[in-house]
Design a protein around this motif. Structure first.
Motif, mmCIF file in Angstrom:
data_model
loop_
_atom_site.group_PDB
_atom_site.id
_atom_site.type_symbol
_atom_site.label_atom_id
_atom_site.label_comp_id
_atom_site.label_asym_id
_atom_site.label_seq_id
_atom_site.Cartn_x
_atom_site.Cartn_y
_atom_site.Cartn_z
ATOM 1 N N TYR A 88 0.841 -1.197 0.000
ATOM 2 C CA TYR A 88 0.000 0.000 0.000
ATOM 3 C C TYR A 88 0.879 1.251 0.000
ATOM 4 O O TYR A 88 2.004 1.243 0.504
ATOM 5 N N LEU A 89 0.338 2.319 -0.548
ATOM 6 C CA LEU A 89 0.972 3.626 -0.448
ATOM 7 C C LEU A 89 -0.087 4.610 0.047
ATOM 8 O O LEU A 89 -1.002 4.966 -0.692
ATOM 9 N N GLN A 90 0.031 4.980 1.314
ATOM 10 C CA GLN A 90 -0.865 5.975 1.883
ATOM 11 C C GLN A 90 -0.267 7.342 1.613
ATOM 12 O O GLN A 90 0.845 7.624 2.045
ATOM 13 N N MET A 91 -1.018 8.181 0.911
ATOM 14 C CA MET A 91 -0.527 9.497 0.530
ATOM 15 C C MET A 91 -1.368 10.559 1.216
ATOM 16 O O MET A 91 -2.600 10.556 1.078
ATOM 17 N N SER A 92 -0.717 11.443 1.936
ATOM 18 C CA SER A 92 -1.409 12.502 2.655
ATOM 19 C C SER A 92 -0.792 13.849 2.273
ATOM 20 O O SER A 92 0.292 13.906 1.702
ATOM 21 N N SER A 93 -1.493 14.910 2.632
ATOM 22 C CA SER A 93 -1.023 16.267 2.326
ATOM 23 C C SER A 93 -0.604 16.384 0.864
ATOM 24 O O SER A 93 0.442 16.946 0.539
ATOM 25 N N LEU A 94 -1.438 15.857 -0.003
ATOM 26 C CA LEU A 94 -1.112 15.862 -1.427
ATOM 27 C C LEU A 94 -1.107 17.275 -1.982
ATOM 28 O O LEU A 94 -1.887 18.139 -1.547
ATOM 29 N N ASN A 95 -0.225 17.517 -2.926
ATOM 30 C CA ASN A 95 -0.169 18.804 -3.597
ATOM 31 C C ASN A 95 -0.113 18.567 -5.105
ATOM 32 O O ASN A 95 0.118 17.439 -5.559
ATOM 33 N N PRO A 96 -0.359 19.608 -5.901
ATOM 34 C CA PRO A 96 -0.420 19.408 -7.359
ATOM 35 C C PRO A 96 0.849 18.794 -7.948
ATOM 36 O O PRO A 96 0.788 18.117 -8.980
ATOM 37 N N GLU A 97 1.990 18.995 -7.287
ATOM 38 C CA GLU A 97 3.244 18.410 -7.784
ATOM 39 C C GLU A 97 3.261 16.888 -7.659
ATOM 40 O O GLU A 97 4.130 16.218 -8.225
ATOM 41 N N ASP A 98 2.329 16.336 -6.911
ATOM 42 C CA ASP A 98 2.224 14.872 -6.789
ATOM 43 C C ASP A 98 1.423 14.252 -7.932
ATOM 44 O O ASP A 98 1.325 13.026 -8.023
ATOM 45 N N THR A 104 -4.361 12.541 -9.591
ATOM 46 C CA THR A 104 -4.455 13.940 -9.994
ATOM 47 C C THR A 104 -4.829 14.782 -8.788
ATOM 48 O O THR A 104 -5.833 14.508 -8.127
ATOM 49 N N VAL A 105 -4.003 15.778 -8.503
ATOM 50 C CA VAL A 105 -4.232 16.657 -7.360
ATOM 51 C C VAL A 105 -4.479 18.067 -7.889
ATOM 52 O O VAL A 105 -3.633 18.634 -8.578
ATOM 53 N N SER A 106 -5.619 18.614 -7.563
ATOM 54 C CA SER A 106 -5.972 19.952 -8.030
ATOM 55 C C SER A 106 -5.773 20.967 -6.910
ATOM 56 O O SER A 106 -5.940 20.650 -5.730
ATOM 57 N N SER A 107 -5.435 22.180 -7.318
ATOM 58 C CA SER A 107 -5.169 23.235 -6.326
ATOM 59 C C SER A 107 -6.442 23.960 -5.936
ATOM 60 O O SER A 107 -7.487 23.788 -6.529
#
Length: 125
Positions: free
Chosen positions: A80-90, A122-125
């Motif tokens: 698993y990959l838990q991703m938090s505090s995502l930003n558009p650069e991700d 996809t991370v949107s701002s």
């Protein structure tokens, strides 16, 4: 041969979280590391995180330390990959990989010889 199937990608707003899953099947005894990589349009594939199947040792890219967590369920052969505090650069296509990898090469994609089909984040701002 090892087959990898990813799931869990999607679209999220900045600051949000997602969890990716990668289920491995086949000759999993032939691999010692599983990792997550990502590739944004026009950029090279880069290592994000890796985990040692035998003892759970983990390694992270500096850009995701403190925000992403890689873990495994050995009984399910799933990482698993838990991703938090995502930003558009991700924003990128995220790939699961597996291989027989030395400790110093866990975030280098050329060290892995089994790959999943990828899942879009996809991370949107």
């Amino acid at each position: 041969q090892v087959r990898l199937v990813e799931s869990g990608g999607g679209s999220v707003q900045a600051g949000g979280s997602l969890r990716l899953s990668c289920a491995a099947s086949g000759n999993t005894e032939s691999i010692n590391y599983m990792g997550w990589f990502r590739q944004a349009p026009g950029r090279a594939r880069e290592g994000v995180a890796a985990i040692y199947r035998g003892g759970g040792r983990t390694n992270y890219a500096d850009s995701v330390k403190g925000r992403f967590t890689i873990s495994q369920d050995k009984a399910k052969n799933t990482v698993y990959l838990q991703m938090s505090s995502l930003n558009p650069e991700d924003t990128a296509m995220y790939y699961c990989a597996a291989g027989l990898v030395s400790l110093g090469g866990t975030l280098f994609p050329e060290r892995y010889n089994h790959w999943g089909q990828g899942t879009q984040v996809t991370v949107s701002s």
